[in-house]
Design a protein around this motif. Sequence first.
Motif, PDB file in Angstrom:
ATOM      1  N   ASN A 317       0.761  -1.103  -0.110  1.00  0.00           N
ATOM      2  CA  ASN A 317       0.138  -0.032  -0.127  1.00  0.00           C
ATOM      3  C   ASN A 317       0.814   1.276   0.093  1.00  0.00           C
ATOM      4  OD1 ASN A 317      -2.402  -1.164  -0.228  1.00  0.00           O
ATOM      5  ND2 ASN A 317      -2.606  -1.466   2.004  1.00  0.00           N
ATOM      6  N   ASN A 318       1.960   1.301  -0.558  1.00  0.00           N
ATOM      7  CA  ASN A 318       2.866   2.290  -0.482  1.00  0.00           C
ATOM      8  C   ASN A 318       3.271   2.454  -2.069  1.00  0.00           C
ATOM      9  OD1 ASN A 318       3.157   3.029   2.166  1.00  0.00           O
ATOM     10  ND2 ASN A 318       4.423   1.170   2.467  1.00  0.00           N
ATOM     11  N   GLY A 319       3.570   3.836  -2.214  1.00  0.00           N
ATOM     12  CA  GLY A 319       3.918   4.110  -3.764  1.00  0.00           C
ATOM     13  C   GLY A 319       5.543   3.456  -3.792  1.00  0.00           C
ATOM     14  N   LEU A 320       5.881   2.992  -5.005  1.00  0.00           N
ATOM     15  CA  LEU A 320       7.109   2.287  -5.174  1.00  0.00           C
ATOM     16  C   LEU A 320       7.628   2.804  -6.391  1.00  0.00           C
ATOM     17  CD1 LEU A 320       9.121  -0.161  -4.688  1.00  0.00           C
ATOM     18  CD2 LEU A 320       7.645  -1.461  -5.846  1.00  0.00           C
ATOM     19  N   ILE A 321       9.023   2.920  -6.357  1.00  0.00           N
ATOM     20  CA  ILE A 321       9.746   3.180  -7.675  1.00  0.00           C
ATOM     21  C   ILE A 321      11.113   2.424  -7.491  1.00  0.00           C
ATOM     22  CG2 ILE A 321      11.033   4.931  -9.073  1.00  0.00           C
ATOM     23  CD1 ILE A 321       8.168   5.667  -9.041  1.00  0.00           C
ATOM     24  N   TYR A 322      11.071   1.407  -8.608  1.00  0.00           N
ATOM     25  CA  TYR A 322      12.276   0.367  -8.659  1.00  0.00           C
ATOM     26  C   TYR A 322      12.940   0.691  -9.734  1.00  0.00           C
ATOM     27  CZ  TYR A 322      13.830  -4.057  -6.755  1.00  0.00           C
ATOM     28  OH  TYR A 322      14.332  -5.030  -5.944  1.00  0.00           O
ATOM     29  N   THR A 323      14.379   0.285  -9.711  1.00  0.00           N
ATOM     30  CA  THR A 323      15.306   0.318 -10.968  1.00  0.00           C
ATOM     31  C   THR A 323      15.821  -0.895 -11.106  1.00  0.00           C
ATOM     32  OG1 THR A 323      17.081   1.216  -9.653  1.00  0.00           O
ATOM     33  CG2 THR A 323      15.569   2.813 -10.366  1.00  0.00           C
ATOM     34  N   PHE A 324      15.964  -1.306 -12.565  1.00  0.00           N
ATOM     35  CA  PHE A 324      16.862  -2.394 -12.954  1.00  0.00           C
ATOM     36  C   PHE A 324      17.846  -1.906 -13.940  1.00  0.00           C
ATOM     37  CE2 PHE A 324      13.891  -5.431 -11.229  1.00  0.00           C
ATOM     38  CZ  PHE A 324      14.807  -6.351 -10.999  1.00  0.00           C
ATOM     39  N   ASP A 325      19.171  -2.152 -14.007  1.00  0.00           N
ATOM     40  CA  ASP A 325      19.872  -2.099 -14.985  1.00  0.00           C
ATOM     41  C   ASP A 325      19.515  -2.924 -16.385  1.00  0.00           C
ATOM     42  OD1 ASP A 325      21.262  -4.561 -14.724  1.00  0.00           O
ATOM     43  OD2 ASP A 325      22.963  -3.594 -13.585  1.00  0.00           O
ATOM     44  N   TYR A 326      20.383  -2.659 -17.165  1.00  0.00           N
ATOM     45  CA  TYR A 326      19.788  -3.351 -18.530  1.00  0.00           C
ATOM     46  C   TYR A 326      20.428  -4.909 -18.577  1.00  0.00           C
ATOM     47  CZ  TYR A 326      17.924   0.866 -20.057  1.00  0.00           C
ATOM     48  OH  TYR A 326      17.060   1.947 -20.223  1.00  0.00           O
ATOM     49  N   ASN A 327      21.321  -4.959 -17.639  1.00  0.00           N
ATOM     50  CA  ASN A 327      21.653  -6.368 -17.344  1.00  0.00           C
ATOM     51  C   ASN A 327      20.514  -7.084 -16.399  1.00  0.00           C
ATOM     52  OD1 ASN A 327      24.018  -6.517 -18.758  1.00  0.00           O
ATOM     53  ND2 ASN A 327      25.149  -5.715 -17.075  1.00  0.00           N
ATOM     54  N   LEU A 328      19.527  -6.453 -16.305  1.00  0.00           N
ATOM     55  CA  LEU A 328      18.474  -7.049 -15.156  1.00  0.00           C
ATOM     56  C   LEU A 328      18.910  -7.278 -13.963  1.00  0.00           C
ATOM     57  CD1 LEU A 328      16.377  -9.202 -17.968  1.00  0.00           C
ATOM     58  CD2 LEU A 328      16.401  -6.706 -17.413  1.00  0.00           C
ATOM     59  N   THR A 329      19.774  -6.365 -13.406  1.00  0.00           N
ATOM     60  CA  THR A 329      20.252  -6.549 -11.855  1.00  0.00           C
ATOM     61  C   THR A 329      19.588  -5.458 -11.176  1.00  0.00           C
ATOM     62  OG1 THR A 329      22.589  -7.069 -12.828  1.00  0.00           O
ATOM     63  CG2 THR A 329      22.418  -6.200 -10.383  1.00  0.00           C
ATOM     64  N   PRO A 330      18.924  -6.096 -10.200  1.00  0.00           N
ATOM     65  CA  PRO A 330      18.004  -4.959  -9.371  1.00  0.00           C
ATOM     66  C   PRO A 330      19.051  -4.475  -8.079  1.00  0.00           C
ATOM     67  CG  PRO A 330      17.744  -7.363  -8.310  1.00  0.00           C
ATOM     68  CD  PRO A 330      18.569  -7.488  -9.683  1.00  0.00           C
ATOM     69  N   PRO A 331      18.734  -3.088  -7.796  1.00  0.00           N
ATOM     70  CA  PRO A 331      19.666  -2.386  -6.785  1.00  0.00           C
ATOM     71  C   PRO A 331      19.499  -3.299  -5.375  1.00  0.00           C
ATOM     72  CG  PRO A 331      17.457  -1.399  -6.812  1.00  0.00           C
ATOM     73  CD  PRO A 331      17.426  -2.405  -7.829  1.00  0.00           C
ATOM     74  N   CYS A 332      18.476  -4.117  -5.053  1.00  0.00           N
ATOM     75  CA  CYS A 332      18.472  -4.929  -3.702  1.00  0.00           C
ATOM     76  C   CYS A 332      17.397  -5.931  -4.098  1.00  0.00           C
ATOM     77  CB  CYS A 332      17.975  -3.740  -2.752  1.00  0.00           C
ATOM     78  SG  CYS A 332      16.231  -3.410  -2.868  1.00  0.00           S
ATOM     79  N   GLY A 333      17.327  -6.873  -2.924  1.00  0.00           N
ATOM     80  CA  GLY A 333      16.423  -7.875  -3.113  1.00  0.00           C
ATOM     81  C   GLY A 333      16.899  -9.164  -3.896  1.00  0.00           C
ATOM     82  N   ASN A 334      16.148 -10.261  -3.787  1.00  0.00           N
ATOM     83  CA  ASN A 334      16.575 -11.466  -4.427  1.00  0.00           C
ATOM     84  C   ASN A 334      15.451 -11.720  -5.764  1.00  0.00           C
ATOM     85  OD1 ASN A 334      18.370 -12.344  -2.330  1.00  0.00           O
ATOM     86  ND2 ASN A 334      16.471 -12.758  -1.052  1.00  0.00           N
ATOM     87  N   THR A 335      16.135 -12.280  -6.501  1.00  0.00           N
ATOM     88  CA  THR A 335      15.508 -12.676  -7.914  1.00  0.00           C
ATOM     89  C   THR A 335      15.444 -14.264  -8.275  1.00  0.00           C
ATOM     90  OG1 THR A 335      17.210 -12.363  -9.354  1.00  0.00           O
ATOM     91  CG2 THR A 335      15.817 -10.348  -8.948  1.00  0.00           C
ATOM     92  N   SER A 336      14.836 -14.666  -9.131  1.00  0.00           N
ATOM     93  CA  SER A 336      14.726 -16.246  -9.052  1.00  0.00           C
ATOM     94  C   SER A 336      14.417 -16.505 -10.685  1.00  0.00           C
ATOM     95  CB  SER A 336      13.940 -16.829  -8.430  1.00  0.00           C
ATOM     96  OG  SER A 336      12.325 -16.620  -8.460  1.00  0.00           O
TER      97      SER A 336
END
Length: 388
Positions: A317-336
Amino acid sequence: PNDHESFSSIVPTSDGGYFITGMAKDYTQNPPIDDALFVKLNLDLTIAWSKLGSIGIRGTFGFENIENGNPYYYACGYASNGFFISKLKSNGDTDRIIYFSLGSDQDITFILPANNGIISNAGGISKFDFNLDPIWNISNLNWGDANFITSNNETVVYVENTSYDRWLVKLNVSDNDVNNVINNANYAYMSGFGSNSVSFLGGLEGKNVFYFGFQDYTQDRFYLIKTDINLNKQGEVSISSRFNVSLVPEPSSNNVILALYDRSNNNLVLIKLDSTLNVNNSTQVKISNFRPYYEYYNVMYFIPLASNFLIPGQYNNNGLIYTFDYNLTPPCGNTSSSNLNLQNTNNIQIDTTPPVQPTLQSGNITVTPENTATTDYPLTEINACPIN
């Protein structure tokens, strides 16, 4: 920290910052808050100002325009009893708001600047000047949920056919004479699917290609189509199920990133495609617990920058702005890894020399200026990684 905020779009501004549109709800207040939300970020991502639109419900998209050396911010969205376009001064105060009612099956989800005005999917497709006065309207056209205007002021819209087929229509929107716009239009006929929605996802500047998204509700299948600028089909991939979608061009390359939001699992899947729509499996990632701003829209508005791309939405319920670089690497958090499987298909047919073409209808759109003004709505930045 307030009851509910969501971000629908974020665009870069001339001062190095960003302009965000979205919505805010807080029913604990008296009177309750249910309004469009506008936010200006500084270069260092701190909040310069945050405002309620004071016209209602939610904002869907915005942009910055420089006029006589001064920045102005434009936004559109849903008002309490219709639709609105707002023009804001650099400090977030209202310069002008127009309000209008449309048919029950009409939306206004997008506005973009052309070289001499604003193009919107209000009442079909409409052009306004930068003072928000109407210039022309073509009433029987649809612009989809995502849109793109080339550097030479071309965009693609579509006309519905009762058999679920579509005419794609390429327009030059720089002309202020609606008859010239209609008479100089180019057409292609598209067929091969059932009940559907169509989206013009964008193009690659200088590469002479367009991308379209088709959601076939009859077969529950999403298609990504690539054409040249004359709408000749160059490739097609598809995937089973229904998705919210965005397409992000990678700067200085022929690659694009296809973003698919899986509504059933709250997962965002990012897939990098090359110029032939082939997938590099190592670039597929899955992000859990992300939700787009309004998941019933077909299209999400992801914004490409030089070294990364921006994803607006909501989290808890909070506004979110998230970024990825073009290698699809996030600034934080896990991916799968994702188990989504794009397939090469050839189900959608596009005829660039159709034997018949639709009759475009010029119309009128009546706007009502509003006297309401934006009001302050303080936000607090949360320093935490929202993605698990």
